[in-house]
Design an enzyme around this catalytic site. Structure first.
Site, PDB file in Angstrom:
ATOM      1  N   ARG A 126       6.320  -4.637  31.964  1.00  0.00           N
ATOM      2  CA  ARG A 126       7.698  -5.139  32.131  1.00  0.00           C
ATOM      3  C   ARG A 126       8.692  -4.108  31.607  1.00  0.00           C
ATOM      4  O   ARG A 126       9.791  -3.962  32.114  1.00  0.00           O
ATOM      5  CB  ARG A 126       7.862  -6.477  31.404  1.00  0.00           C
ATOM      6  CG  ARG A 126       6.899  -7.564  31.904  1.00  0.00           C
ATOM      7  CD  ARG A 126       6.981  -8.816  31.056  1.00  0.00           C
ATOM      8  NE  ARG A 126       6.704  -8.540  29.651  1.00  0.00           N
ATOM      9  CZ  ARG A 126       6.957  -9.370  28.661  1.00  0.00           C
ATOM     10  NH1 ARG A 126       7.499 -10.563  28.928  1.00  0.00           N
ATOM     11  NH2 ARG A 126       6.661  -9.068  27.420  1.00  0.00           N
TER      12      ARG A 126
ATOM     13  N   HIS B  27      12.697 -12.489  18.456  1.00  0.00           N
ATOM     14  CA  HIS B  27      12.380 -12.934  19.829  1.00  0.00           C
ATOM     15  C   HIS B  27      13.595 -12.632  20.719  1.00  0.00           C
ATOM     16  O   HIS B  27      13.829 -11.475  21.034  1.00  0.00           O
ATOM     17  CB  HIS B  27      11.966 -14.405  19.792  1.00  0.00           C
ATOM     18  CG  HIS B  27      11.509 -14.970  21.090  1.00  0.00           C
ATOM     19  ND1 HIS B  27      10.870 -14.228  22.045  1.00  0.00           N
ATOM     20  CD2 HIS B  27      11.607 -16.227  21.621  1.00  0.00           C
ATOM     21  CE1 HIS B  27      10.594 -14.985  23.102  1.00  0.00           C
ATOM     22  NE2 HIS B  27      11.044 -16.202  22.865  1.00  0.00           N
TER      23      HIS B  27
ATOM     24  N   SER C 174      10.161 -19.307  22.579  1.00  0.00           N
ATOM     25  CA  SER C 174      11.014 -20.173  23.413  1.00  0.00           C
ATOM     26  C   SER C 174      10.185 -21.023  24.379  1.00  0.00           C
ATOM     27  O   SER C 174      10.432 -22.230  24.525  1.00  0.00           O
ATOM     28  CB  SER C 174      12.028 -19.330  24.188  1.00  0.00           C
ATOM     29  OG  SER C 174      11.383 -18.251  24.822  1.00  0.00           O
TER      30      SER C 174
ATOM     31  N   ASP D 221      11.789  -5.781  25.430  1.00  0.00           N
ATOM     32  CA  ASP D 221      13.200  -5.832  24.999  1.00  0.00           C
ATOM     33  C   ASP D 221      13.774  -4.449  24.721  1.00  0.00           C
ATOM     34  O   ASP D 221      14.947  -4.327  24.372  1.00  0.00           O
ATOM     35  CB  ASP D 221      13.330  -6.682  23.728  1.00  0.00           C
ATOM     36  CG  ASP D 221      12.916  -8.117  23.984  1.00  0.00           C
ATOM     37  OD1 ASP D 221      13.099  -8.580  25.114  1.00  0.00           O
ATOM     38  OD2 ASP D 221      12.412  -8.766  23.047  1.00  0.00           O
TER      39      ASP D 221
ATOM     40  N   HIS E 110       4.077  -5.315  19.703  1.00  0.00           N
ATOM     41  CA  HIS E 110       3.924  -6.614  20.377  1.00  0.00           C
ATOM     42  C   HIS E 110       2.817  -7.427  19.708  1.00  0.00           C
ATOM     43  O   HIS E 110       1.849  -6.860  19.195  1.00  0.00           O
ATOM     44  CB  HIS E 110       3.601  -6.449  21.860  1.00  0.00           C
ATOM     45  CG  HIS E 110       3.871  -7.693  22.637  1.00  0.00           C
ATOM     46  ND1 HIS E 110       2.929  -8.688  22.788  1.00  0.00           N
ATOM     47  CD2 HIS E 110       4.986  -8.141  23.256  1.00  0.00           C
ATOM     48  CE1 HIS E 110       3.453  -9.678  23.487  1.00  0.00           C
ATOM     49  NE2 HIS E 110       4.702  -9.369  23.785  1.00  0.00           N
TER      50      HIS E 110
END
Ligand code: NMX
Ligand code: MLT
Length: 433
Positions: free
Chosen positions: A325, A270, A240, A371, A316
């Site tokens: 994160r 994504h 993105s 995620d 990843h």
């Protein structure tokens, strides 16, 4: 001229000079080699993009303007009674490179408040879209519908944009657009899931106001602040962010560029990955309820890997360690979701799955990614899984808009890599094969 604008102007002048001097001196230095496998394999590991806002260290994770996730969460100013920083403070850090003072954050909040009113036609467009339309596509359409308001595009048409002042017009668009994205998002949420319209509270910050407009109680505002900071920027290299940069590189305005980037979040690898991971945990829960043990989960994962399926929420492209994160969201979960059944499964998975993935040497990162549990947390507060991507879009807008501002400030050119065919690769390597 506002203090913020004056500060940006002086930083642009300094950085531009430094950048041009740097280029004059070092532009012909080689920084690596390219393997055929890297071209074919999604350019993995190729250092071909430039941003000064952040960088992903495979071991430490994302470093924003020199600060780790923990440092950012600790050092950025926070709203009264909040443990999480202002999203506006993260925007300030990314765009200026400095940790803002409380006064500097307030200035950004005021700038956003002055600019966030949506034109009526945006509400009308959203109301007339088919019920089935994906909420993230609605967001992208709404942003595109405002493109004719772009200060940059209008100035360009009048022949006013030069390489010296392009950043000023881009900054206007960035500041006009960013606060509107959360208003549009809250409206889409209310329209699709609550059948009622939004109230705003202009005493609140971006994250706080988004939760308020969606009608979701505390501490969801805290999670939105955290989430929008964590997902704001990942070295501008994910699909993105890179798409936003690519479109802007042709001197497109911020509206076209960010809506393209938001479309880039559609795919399951994504932006859609949050939903995939959530679905996976939900299926585990529905099938096993609280009978799920470490041994059963291990067997499920081994069977999936044997069938060539991916374990959602793990792995990843760049990171080779636990994503800080993910850890920050896990910490939030430990504080607020301890008794949530899905959260308990995610915790069991965190204790179980990395050991299994480590046995598959082709999988370069066995750890949970950003995620992994976001969907569980959003859903805990009642958010429909089809809305997760909209929240991701709100986050990437913070970093991507700051990045395309700097693209214009440093006069980065149109992006146009060279393609090669198999026969050309063969010719190039003939002597070596
Ligand atoms: N489960 C099973 N296999 C995996 C996984 C996983 N979670 N992660 C990587 N692999 C496989 C991958 O499919 C590839 O197999 P093959 O060579 O047969 O095509 C091999 O391991 C090497 O892949 P990597 O180089 O480790 O990872 P890559 O950079 O290609 O892909 C992801 C990164 C994130 C797309 C990948 O790890 C994945 O598909 N994960 C599951 C989906 C997911 O969680 N996506 C979230 C994306 C957001 N994020 O990265 O934070
Ligand atoms: C992201 O932040 O979008 C993900 O970690 C994916 C990436 O950076 O490649």
């Amino acid at each position: 001229m506002s203090r913020f604008f004056e500060k940006i102007k002086s930083i642009v002048e300094i950085k531009r000079e430094e950048f041009n001097l740097f280029l004059q001196q070092y532009k012909n230095i080689k920084i690596g080699e390219i393997k055929i496998s890297q071209i074919i394999n999604g350019m993995r590991g190729l250092k071909v993009l430039f941003t000064d806002l952040s960088s992903v260290d495979p071991e430490k994770g994302i470093i924003w303007r020199g600060y780790t996730v923990d440092e950012v969460l600790q050092k950025l100013p926070k709203p009264p009674l909040s443990k999480m920083p202002y999203v506006e403070a993260q925007f300030y850090l990314l765009i200026t490179g400095d940790i803002p003072s409380e006064t500097e954050v307030r200035e950004i909040i005021d700038i956003f408040n002055e600019r966030r009113k949506l034109p009526d036609y945006v509400y009308n467009i959203l109301k007339t879209m088919p019920k089935e339309t994906d909420p993230n596509i609605m967001l992208s359409v709404a942003i595109n519908s405002m493109q004719h308001e772009s200060v940059f595009a209008k100035a360009y048409q009048k022949g006013k944009v030069t390489k010296y002042n392009a950043w000023e017009y881009m900054l206007e668009d960035v500041l006009n657009l960013l606060p509107k994205i959360s208003i549009i998002s809250a409206f889409i949420y209310r329209l699709k899931y609550k059948n009622m319209f939004i109230k705003e509270d202009d005493s609140l910050d971006l994250g706080g106001n988004l939760a308020y407009m969606m009608g979701i109680k505390q501490p969801y505002d805290e999670f939105l602040r955290l989430y929008m900071i964590l997902l704001s920027d990942h070295e501008n290299g994910n699909v993105s962010a890179h798409t936003t940069h690519l479109v802007a590189s042709a001197l497109a305005d911020a509206y076209c560029s960010i809506s393209a980037g938001i479309n880039g979040l559609s795919g399951p690898l994504h932006g859609g990955a949050i939903r995939e991971s959530f679905n996976w945990f939900m299926n585990l829960y529905q099938q096993k309820k609280n009978q799920l043990t470490k041994e059963i989960l291990e067997q499920i994962c081994v069977d999936m890997l044997n069938k060539g399926l991916v374990i959602p929420g793990y792995g990843h492209a760049v990171l080779r360690n636990k994503d800080p994160r993910f850890l920050a969201q896990m910490k939030f979960g430990e504080e607020y979701l301890k008794n949530d059944e899905l959260f308990k499964i995610a915790r069991l998975a965190f204790d179980t799955i990395p050991h299994i993935l480590k046995k598959h040497t082709k999988i370069k990162n066995p750890w949970p990614n950003v995620d992994n549990i976001s969907g569980i947390i959003h859903s805990h507060y009642g958010i429909d899984k089809n809305f997760f991507t909209v929240l991701f879009s709100n986050s990437i807008a913070v970093g991507s808009l700051a990045n395309i501002f700097w693209d214009r400030a440093l006069n980065l050119p149109i992006e146009r890599p060279k393609s090669v065919t198999i026969s050309q690769l063969f010719e190039l390597n003939k002597t070596r094969i």
